[in-house]
Design an enzyme around this catalytic site. Structure first.
Site, PDB file in Angstrom:
ATOM      1  N   HIS A 194       0.834  -1.201   0.000  1.00  0.00           N
ATOM      2  CA  HIS A 194       0.000   0.000   0.000  1.00  0.00           C
ATOM      3  C   HIS A 194       0.874   1.259   0.000  1.00  0.00           C
ATOM      4  CE1 HIS A 194      -2.401   3.143   2.157  1.00  0.00           C
ATOM      5  NE2 HIS A 194      -3.346   2.717   1.331  1.00  0.00           N
ATOM      6  N   VAL A 196       1.439   3.709   1.941  1.00  0.00           N
ATOM      7  CA  VAL A 196       2.201   4.149   3.106  1.00  0.00           C
ATOM      8  C   VAL A 196       3.230   3.125   3.569  1.00  0.00           C
ATOM      9  CG1 VAL A 196       0.305   5.601   3.920  1.00  0.00           C
ATOM     10  CG2 VAL A 196       0.525   3.257   4.787  1.00  0.00           C
ATOM     11  N   LYS A 197       3.330   2.007   2.869  1.00  0.00           N
ATOM     12  CA  LYS A 197       4.239   0.960   3.320  1.00  0.00           C
ATOM     13  C   LYS A 197       5.677   1.219   2.852  1.00  0.00           C
ATOM     14  CE  LYS A 197       1.063  -1.418   5.434  1.00  0.00           C
ATOM     15  NZ  LYS A 197      -0.144  -0.633   5.187  1.00  0.00           N
ATOM     16  N   ASN A 198       6.624   0.498   3.484  1.00  0.00           N
ATOM     17  CA  ASN A 198       8.048   0.664   3.145  1.00  0.00           C
ATOM     18  C   ASN A 198       8.295   0.496   1.652  1.00  0.00           C
ATOM     19  OD1 ASN A 198       8.115   0.559   5.945  1.00  0.00           O
ATOM     20  ND2 ASN A 198       9.967  -0.688   6.018  1.00  0.00           N
ATOM     21  N   LEU A 199       7.713  -0.549   1.101  1.00  0.00           N
ATOM     22  CA  LEU A 199       7.773  -0.827  -0.337  1.00  0.00           C
ATOM     23  C   LEU A 199       6.355  -0.677  -0.869  1.00  0.00           C
ATOM     24  CD1 LEU A 199       9.667  -2.100  -2.666  1.00  0.00           C
ATOM     25  CD2 LEU A 199       8.380  -4.183  -2.204  1.00  0.00           C
TER      26      LEU A 199
END
Length: 405
Positions: A194, A196-199
């Site tokens: 998603h 906002v995730k790191n990847l």
């Protein structure tokens, strides 16, 4: 100085990879999705990974493949995002919530106490990117007393012969547990890609398939891939090739596939994930930890020990000795200084949809305690040390104004 909470990491490599997808004339599921799957397999050190349109879809698809449905129970932590529970509910099963430990992660002893002959799976959640205690969870589900009451439904459950462990690793891409990366620690692991995730792939996720023998993980991949494309025997890319129009539909499947234009974002990021994205998140995390460890009111979340290393997805700062109302006042003061912060998470039993199903937060005291004093700070590569210094000052000032420390 306005600081957003979690902007996506978009550099020239990401833009070039997306433009490559756009200029190819092919933007839905195709070669870039396959490439991202291969990169995920390589990164996690596993055999098979399937990209899907969200982690929620991934959890639902896995539970459906396991044959979990009406009358079944799936154990989850009360301290997680709603998608963990909703995935269980959407396949017709009942989420059984248990409390967490002080490190925010599911308590294996609470899991053991919640197991019944209706239990078909446990979904541990790696909160903030800190891995759960997977060895203990597997010890629980493999315990003779537990396996003796396991009531399998369908050939897959019979073959597994125990409760399945399905990791909700939405936060933990890049985390390590006992020298193994997340993605390789459970029967299935579901990553979130998603925004906002790191990847990130803007929206999306990946299912890592690491079932034990006698399962054929390549065969499981092919089945899940078929099911996420409406049960159609050819994807759109294959059908578009000369003479490739004929297909069949062999299963009443779902529409859960990831498009190439989304995969392109993740493809550019995963190639520099360890050396750039993860390393920079670690820098920010360690800066905050070094600074806040000087304050007696600050409780630093676990991030590195002899067993585990987190993915630095969130910086969950807990303020010792404050009530929920005081925590909210601190957040208000931080927000007035234009630093965006968050709370992870409002425990599920406090949310209307679950409260109306008679889940009661009083049964989950550790979850409530963690929530009541937690503030998630911004953490991402674009934060240089000057911005980090400003965030620390704003938080300290807000705490001092509220509780006088």
């Amino acid at each position: 100085m306005k600081i957003p909470f979690s902007p996506p990491f978009i550099d020239d490599d990401v833009k070039a990879e997306v433009m490559s997808a756009l200029e190819s004339g092919w933007i839905t599921t195709g070669p870039k999705v396959k490439a991202l799957e291969q990169e995920t397999v390589k990164y996690a050190g596993i055999e098979q990974a399937l990209c899907v349109n969200s982690a929620t879809s991934g959890l639902m698809l896995v539970l459906h493949w396991l044959g979990i449905g009406k009358g079944d129970e799936v154990i989850i932590p009360a301290y997680t995002y709603c998608a963990t529970a909703l995935a269980v509910m959407h396949v017709g099963a009942t989420p059984i919530m248990v409390d967490v430990k002080d490190d925010f992660n599911i308590d294996p002893e609470k899991v053991r106490a919640a197991i019944t002959n209706k239990t078909k799976a446990v979904i541990p959640v790696d909160f903030a990117g800190w891995p759960c205690d997977y060895d203990t969870l597997f010890t629980v589900v493999n315990d003779k007393e537990v396996t003796s009451i396991f009531n399998p439904k369908g050939d897959k459950q019979e073959k597994l012969a125990r409760i399945a462990i399905v990791s909700d690793a939405a936060h933990s891409f890049g985390a390590v547990y006992k020298n193994k990366k997340t993605g390789s620690l459970a029967d299935f692991t579901v990553f979130s890609y998603h925004a906002v995730k790191n990847l990130t792939t803007a929206e999306g996720g990946a299912i890592c398939i690491t079932l034990p023998l006698p399962f054929d993980n390549a065969e499981v991949y092919r089945t899940l891939r078929l099911w996420c494309l409406n049960g159609q025997t050819k994807d759109a890319f294959s059908k578009s090739q000369v003479g490739g129009w004929r297909y069949d539909v062999v299963y009443a499947g779902f529409k859960m596939n990831m498009p190439d234009v989304c995969a392109a974002i993740g493809l550019a990021q995963i190639r520099k994930y360890t050396t750039s994205i993860l390393a920079e998140r670690k820098r920010v995390f360690e800066y905050f930890s070094s600074e806040f460890s000087k304050n007696t009111w600050a409780e630093i979340a676990p991030f590195n020990d002899d067993v585990s290393c987190c993915s630095y997805h969130l910086y969950p700062l807990r303020i010792r000795g404050v009530r929920e109302e005081q925590r909210d006042q601190i957040i208000e003061k931080i927000s007035l200084a234009e630093v965006a912060v968050n709370v992870h998470f409002i425990p599920l039993p406090m949310l209307t949809v679950f409260r109306e199903l008679h889940y009661n937060i009083q049964h989950y005291p550790v979850s409530y305690q963690n929530y009541s004093c937690e503030i998630s700070l911004p953490i991402y590569p674009q934060l240089d040390n000057k911005l980090c210094e400003h965030i620390v000052k704003v938080v300290r000032d807000a705490v001092k104004e509220t509780i006088g420390q």
